[in-house]
Design a protein around this motif. Structure first.
Motif, PDB file in Angstrom:
ATOM      1  N   ASP A 151       0.834  -1.207   0.000  1.00 51.52           N
ATOM      2  CA  ASP A 151       0.000   0.000   0.000  1.00 51.52           C
ATOM      3  C   ASP A 151       0.866   1.253   0.000  1.00 51.52           C
ATOM      4  O   ASP A 151       0.524   2.252  -0.623  1.00 51.52           O
ATOM      5  N   PRO A 165      -6.702   9.974  -2.479  1.00 48.63           N
ATOM      6  CA  PRO A 165      -6.924   8.837  -1.585  1.00 48.63           C
ATOM      7  C   PRO A 165      -7.956   9.179  -0.525  1.00 48.63           C
ATOM      8  O   PRO A 165      -8.152  10.346  -0.186  1.00 48.63           O
ATOM      9  N   PRO A 166      -8.652   8.180   0.008  1.00 41.86           N
ATOM     10  CA  PRO A 166      -9.631   8.447   1.063  1.00 41.86           C
ATOM     11  C   PRO A 166      -8.946   8.981   2.309  1.00 41.86           C
ATOM     12  O   PRO A 166      -7.830   8.616   2.622  1.00 41.86           O
ATOM     13  N   ARG A 167      -9.632   9.841   3.036  1.00 40.52           N
ATOM     14  CA  ARG A 167      -9.069  10.468   4.224  1.00 40.52           C
ATOM     15  C   ARG A 167      -9.964  10.219   5.430  1.00 40.52           C
ATOM     16  O   ARG A 167     -11.169  10.003   5.296  1.00 40.52           O
ATOM     17  N   HIS A 362      -2.728   7.586   9.473  1.00 41.22           N
ATOM     18  CA  HIS A 362      -2.358   7.579   8.060  1.00 41.22           C
ATOM     19  C   HIS A 362      -3.479   8.210   7.238  1.00 41.22           C
ATOM     20  O   HIS A 362      -4.643   7.861   7.381  1.00 41.22           O
ATOM     21  N   GLY A 363      -3.115   9.150   6.371  1.00 43.20           N
ATOM     22  CA  GLY A 363      -4.100   9.875   5.593  1.00 43.20           C
ATOM     23  C   GLY A 363      -4.356  11.267   6.133  1.00 43.20           C
ATOM     24  O   GLY A 363      -4.828  12.131   5.403  1.00 43.20           O
ATOM     25  N   ARG A 364      -4.047  11.502   7.397  1.00 47.46           N
ATOM     26  CA  ARG A 364      -4.145  12.848   7.972  1.00 47.46           C
ATOM     27  C   ARG A 364      -2.767  13.365   8.354  1.00 47.46           C
ATOM     28  O   ARG A 364      -2.394  14.476   7.997  1.00 47.46           O
ATOM     29  N   ASP A 482       2.491  10.266   0.453  1.00 45.94           N
ATOM     30  CA  ASP A 482       1.341  10.736  -0.319  1.00 45.94           C
ATOM     31  C   ASP A 482       1.738  11.068  -1.744  1.00 45.94           C
ATOM     32  O   ASP A 482       0.881  11.128  -2.638  1.00 45.94           O
ATOM     33  N   SER A 545       2.871  18.323   1.713  1.00 43.91           N
ATOM     34  CA  SER A 545       2.191  17.196   2.354  1.00 43.91           C
ATOM     35  C   SER A 545       1.148  17.681   3.355  1.00 43.91           C
ATOM     36  O   SER A 545       0.067  17.089   3.474  1.00 43.91           O
ATOM     37  N   SER A 549      -2.845  17.125   2.792  1.00 42.80           N
ATOM     38  CA  SER A 549      -3.671  16.515   3.837  1.00 42.80           C
ATOM     39  C   SER A 549      -4.889  17.382   4.138  1.00 42.80           C
ATOM     40  O   SER A 549      -6.009  16.881   4.249  1.00 42.80           O
ATOM     41  N   ASN A 552      -7.479  17.283   1.322  1.00 42.88           N
ATOM     42  CA  ASN A 552      -8.227  16.029   1.301  1.00 42.88           C
ATOM     43  C   ASN A 552      -9.250  15.935   2.427  1.00 42.88           C
ATOM     44  O   ASN A 552     -10.235  15.211   2.314  1.00 42.88           O
ATOM     45  N   GLN A 553      -9.013  16.666   3.517  1.00 39.26           N
ATOM     46  CA  GLN A 553      -9.966  16.645   4.627  1.00 39.26           C
ATOM     47  C   GLN A 553     -11.225  17.444   4.321  1.00 39.26           C
ATOM     48  O   GLN A 553     -12.285  17.156   4.878  1.00 39.26           O
TER      49      GLN A 553
END
Length: 557
Positions: A151, A165-167, A362-364, A482, A545, A549, A552-553
């Motif tokens: 991943d 990507p999903p957040r 991860h993702g945030r 990311d 980055s 982030s 994406n939020q």
């Protein structure tokens, strides 16, 4: 938490009194915490003091009071380039006098192998958490699930659709701003990014999706505005350390506070809010050697967040979702545990990007590269290495036996194979002929095992010396994951496969190694510090980055 102040013209007359009252409440709360602290604590390590609670400039108070008014801003469909020209920083940031009388000595030391590492194991601290009675520890911490290497290191696909990507879910803001509209605009633009080919500045195979990255980066340059809180006294605040393994947080702080392109004086225009404290300075000034607890550090951070959320409305609007801090010390994640919103909502930019402990999300959150700089005045000194064809050593590692991986590495490979130069500390008889840096410049693969925590400065060191990094740290989110496709310039090996290390490396075809080594040289520019930042360097990659982030939020209705 202040409610959304919709049209209340009469209450605007008493806004200054409200702000003053909130500041007084914060001061009383801080005083109560100090009185409740154990009597055994040293008086030279206060958790928070009055100088932190002193008022800031009249300009900030007026900005805080005026958060109800709509900031004039271009339409999201227009590029607000003109507004960037009006965002100059003050020539100097005024801070309160030092809040500490006698700073503690640092536990970090230089070692013979040329690296700089922690000598105080965070595992000891995690085994001795604060007492059960602490009211700040009642909220359970959810555990994170490990992410698969596949991943993290997805291959680059030029034909892939530019999808974000999903957040994780984020709190809904109490009221919307013009900055939110710009973030929505940016998210739509990134999702529909045009395909990019043959960009001379971006080597496409290095990226997960070069089209998404370039569009997002361009929008960051056009739109992003960051507000930096002026509150907080040195040395914990506004005091960057530019040398050693904590250089990443220090250099980012120095360059961010001196930036005139992204930083704004008016917080109502900001997309992001920077909390300018140093995790290294927290450890240096508040940690009591031998205490095996970092509770004083966590309490200090909690009080600081409580203070700014009481004094200003910006934290409460999103419950901290548009705020971020940067920490390279191993203890950085753990200092956020006593403040629920800081731990769950804020964008944490951490060298210790460990998914297994439920702190790094991860993702945030953002994985911060750990950079070990020997010369702050010359951060690019010694960059480079031998050509691939002249690298005679298969694999190299030298360092202290921190954590769970390195002893196993030494057990299987230390002094047992001429191709595998694995040492504890480099013996003097060897350093007389070839020092630590020369070994890295002469090796095909540089082994980068985790220490006490998953991160290691050797990863970026290997990139600096054009040696293919071999990363051994389960549950580690790689820096800039990311954007970057690590599989084309590094090797990631599970901890359980250390006994098969040589077999794995010899199994990599020569042409594949040559391609990876070439990509290491190409990706190097994204990890370099410059006293005056340049496009796509490490400062801009970190900031991107954080920007990515936050974009994406944002929720699109």
């Amino acid at each position: 938490m202040p409610p959304h102040p919709s049209p209340l013209p009469c209450k605007l007359l008493t806004r200054r009194r409200v702000v003053a009252a909130c500041a007084a409440v914060a001061a009383l709360a801080a005083a109560a915490l100090l009185l409740a602290a154990p009597a055994t604590e040293e008086p030279t390590h206060p958790y928070i003091v009055g100088s932190l609670l002193e008022g800031t400039s009249k300009e900030l108070e007026e900005a805080a009071a005026g958060h109800f008014e709509e900031a004039s801003s271009p339409s999201p469909n227009e590029a607000p380039l003109a507004s960037i020209l009006e965002t100059d920083l003050p020539s100097a940031i005024t801070t309160a006098p030092s809040m500490f009388l006698v700073p503690s000595l640092s536990p970090a030391e230089n070692f013979d192998d040329g690296s700089l590492e922690e000598t105080e194991s965070p595992d000891l601290l995690k085994e001795n958490p604060p007492a059960e009675s602490s009211p700040f520890l009642q909220e359970p911490i959810s555990s994170g699930s490990p992410i698969r290497r596949s991943d993290i290191n997805k291959g680059h696909d030029m034909n892939a659709r530019a999808m974000l990507p999903p957040r994780p879910e984020v709190p809904v803001p109490l009221w919307s701003t013009a900055a939110d509209e710009e973030l929505i605009y940016a998210k739509k633009e990134i999702a529909n990014a045009p395909l990019v080919s043959n960009d001379p500045d971006l080597h496409a195979p290095l990226f997960r999706n070069v089209s998404v990255f370039r569009k997002s980066y361009e929008l960051m340059e056009r739109l992003l505005k960051v507000f930096i809180y002026h509150d907080g006294a040195k040395p914990i605040f506004h005091s960057p350390e530019l040398k050693g393994i904590y250089a990443s947080e220090g250099w980012f702080m120095k360059l961010m506070e001196g930036n005139q392109r992204f930083v704004v004086r008016n917080p109502n225009r900001a997309h992001l809010f920077y909390l300018p404290y140093s995790s290294r300075q927290l450890e240096h000034n508040l940690y009591v050697p031998g205490s095996n607890t970092i509770e004083p550090l966590s309490i200090f951070v909690k009080n600081y967040i409580d203070f700014i959320s009481t004094k200003f409305p910006y934290w409460n609007r999103t419950k901290g979702a548009d705020h971020f801090y940067v920490a390279c010390h191993d203890w950085g994640p753990y200092t956020a545990k006593l403040h629920g919103e800081l731990r769950k909502n804020t964008i944490k930019v951490l060298c210790n990007a460990d998914l297994s402990e439920g702190v790094f999300i991860h993702g945030r959150d953002v994985s911060l590269p750990e950079t070990f700089l020997r010369s702050p005045r010359r951060p690019l000194r010694g960059i480079g290495g031998k050509p691939a064809s002249e690298r005679s050593i298969l694999a190299f590692f030298a360092g202290q036996m921190h954590g769970r991986v390195r002893p196993v590495l030494l057990q299987y490979w230390g002094g047992k194979d001429a191709d595998m130069r694995i040492y504890n500390c480099l013996p003097h008889r060897i350093t007389r002929r070839m020092n630590y840096v020369q070994h890295m410049k002469s090796s095909k693969y540089c082994i980068c095992p985790m220490g006490y925590e998953v991160n290691s400065p050797r990863i970026v060191e290997a990139i600096y010396y054009e040696c293919v990094p071999v990363i051994i740290a389960d549950n580690f989110v790689l820096p800039f994951d990311d954007a970057l496709n690590w599989s084309v310039f590094s090797v990631v090996i599970p901890e359980k496969d250390v006994p098969k290390l040589k077999e794995i490396l010899l199994g990599i075809p020569e042409d594949q190694y040559m391609a990876m080594q070439s990509n290491v040289k190409r990706v190097q520019k994204h990890f370099l510090w410059h006293p005056n930042p340049i496009k796509y360097d490490i400062f801009h990659m970190i900031l991107h980055s954080v920007w990515f982030s936050r974009v994406n939020q944002i929720q699109i209705e």
